[in-house]
Design a protein around this motif. Structure first.
Motif, PDB file in Angstrom:
ATOM      1  N   ARG A  67     -32.266  57.031   1.869  1.00  0.00           N
ATOM      2  CA  ARG A  67     -31.542  55.772   1.683  1.00  0.00           C
ATOM      3  C   ARG A  67     -31.426  55.385   0.210  1.00  0.00           C
ATOM      4  O   ARG A  67     -30.527  54.630  -0.168  1.00  0.00           O
ATOM      5  N   ASP A  68     -32.327  55.915  -0.641  1.00  0.00           N
ATOM      6  CA  ASP A  68     -32.231  55.605  -2.068  1.00  0.00           C
ATOM      7  C   ASP A  68     -31.511  56.693  -2.855  1.00  0.00           C
ATOM      8  O   ASP A  68     -31.548  56.708  -4.086  1.00  0.00           O
ATOM      9  N   HIS A 109     -28.636  57.408   8.965  1.00  0.00           N
ATOM     10  CA  HIS A 109     -27.780  56.587   8.106  1.00  0.00           C
ATOM     11  C   HIS A 109     -26.805  57.514   7.386  1.00  0.00           C
ATOM     12  O   HIS A 109     -26.961  58.744   7.407  1.00  0.00           O
ATOM     13  N   ALA A 110     -25.810  56.936   6.754  1.00  0.00           N
ATOM     14  CA  ALA A 110     -24.712  57.714   6.162  1.00  0.00           C
ATOM     15  C   ALA A 110     -24.672  57.559   4.647  1.00  0.00           C
ATOM     16  O   ALA A 110     -23.603  57.382   4.055  1.00  0.00           O
ATOM     17  N   THR A 111     -25.815  57.652   3.993  1.00  0.00           N
ATOM     18  CA  THR A 111     -25.875  57.480   2.543  1.00  0.00           C
ATOM     19  C   THR A 111     -25.083  58.574   1.839  1.00  0.00           C
ATOM     20  O   THR A 111     -25.191  59.762   2.171  1.00  0.00           O
ATOM     21  N   ILE A 112     -24.294  58.186   0.845  1.00  0.00           N
ATOM     22  CA  ILE A 112     -23.450  59.094   0.081  1.00  0.00           C
ATOM     23  C   ILE A 112     -23.750  58.914  -1.401  1.00  0.00           C
ATOM     24  O   ILE A 112     -24.501  58.030  -1.796  1.00  0.00           O
TER      25      ILE A 112
END
Length: 316
Positions: free
Chosen positions: A19-20, A278-281
């Motif tokens: 997430r980071d 999650h879809a973190t990019i």
């Protein structure tokens, strides 16, 4: 040389981040294991557009190769996107990828060619240098006709008949060229494996190919394997049925303003299927917004493509 068998589905997996924004190697390993558990998956092609490959550091790229190689345990080859600009740079990049465990190279054109075009002979030399320096089996990457990095037929044939070139990923997106050039490529290089990458409109190309090399393989590999089988059997009604089933997803993921948005949509699709949390990019990609997320999730429901299930994506 034992040639890679790519006659089936070769997904181009996304790169999973925490997430980071750091590379989540454990989550990437889980994604790899799920994809190779599906019968008909022949390779995994990482570090390309769908995998945000050019957004990773050199160290991240090599560690991701090592992660994938360990995760699949030799079940399928790992193919690395080679994107370095200069011929020598690309050859050195390929050599490092080989040392990390890659078997193949998806060879991107020098990206300067997208704007300025290429000099005759330069693409051929790029493939030759990569093969000679690294020994990675090469995939000829045919870019869209709208770009200046889309190779003319003579250039494609020159590359396809070089030592070490085993397949072509064709995304010309011009059916006039497709219907003329694919038969000529097959005639000049009968052993060349022809792979379509027309994610947004696969059906017209399904009856001429050995397989698919697509980012789409992340989110609906089960149905794409069936689509390939129908195409090889020349079973148009069945291929059309699968295509129509997938159409809501195709529209939500690939019929967008930019093909780059498709990468973000792929991650959202994997969230919908329960493969990712999650879809973190990474920048320069941008989130699509809540309305687009709802549209993508609803498209999976409309297509009847549901959650994968926790047992299929169990931790290492």
């Amino acid at each position: 040389m034992s040639v890679m068998d790519l006659r089936g589905l070769s997904p181009a997996p996304v790169t999973v981040f925490t997430r980071d924004g750091e590379v989540d190697y454990a989550a990437n390993a889980r994604l790899a294991k799920w994809l190779v558990s599906i019968e008909g998956v022949k390779s995994l092609v990482i570090l390309g557009h769908a995998g945000e490959g050019t957004f990773l550091t050199t160290e991240e790229r090599l560690k991701l190769i090592e992660t994938y190689v360990e995760a699949v345990g030799g079940d399928v080859p790992i193919i690395a996107g080679i994107t370095g600009e200069g011929t020598r740079v690309a050859a050195e990049e390929a050599k490092a990828c080989k040392a990390a465990g890659a078997t193949g190279a998806l060879v991107y054109p020098n990206h300067g060619w997208l704007r300025f075009g290429f000099q005759k002979g330069a693409p051929q030399d790029r493939y030759k240098a990569i093969w000679q320096e690294s020994g990675l089996q090469c995939i000829l990457f045919q870019y869209p006709d709208a770009t200046k990095a889309s190779y003319d037929l003579d250039t494609q044939i020159d590359i396809a008949t070089q030592e070490g070139v085993v397949a072509t990923k064709n995304g010309v997106r011009n059916m006039k060229r497709w219907y003329v050039e694919i038969p000529e490529l097959k005639k000049a290089a009968p052993e060349l494996q022809v792979l379509s990458c027309h994610d947004e409109w696969l059906l017209p190309t399904m009856f001429d190919v050995d397989g698919l090399l697509v980012g789409y393989g992340n989110i609906a590999p089960e149905l794409l394997v069936q689509l390939i089988a129908a195409g090889k059997a020349q079973d148009y009604p069945e291929a059309r049925r699968i295509f129509e089933q997938l159409l809501p997803i195709t529209r939500a993921v690939y019929h967008r303003g930019s093909h780059m948005e498709g990468t973000v949509a792929l991650k959202l699709g994997l969230v919908k299927r329960g493969v990712l949390d999650h879809a973190t990019i990474r920048e320069p990609l941008k989130n699509l917004g809540e309305a687009a997320e709802r549209q993508i999730f609803e498209a999976f429901d409309a297509a009847g493509v549901g959650s994968v299930g926790s047992s299929a994506i169990a931790a290492e």
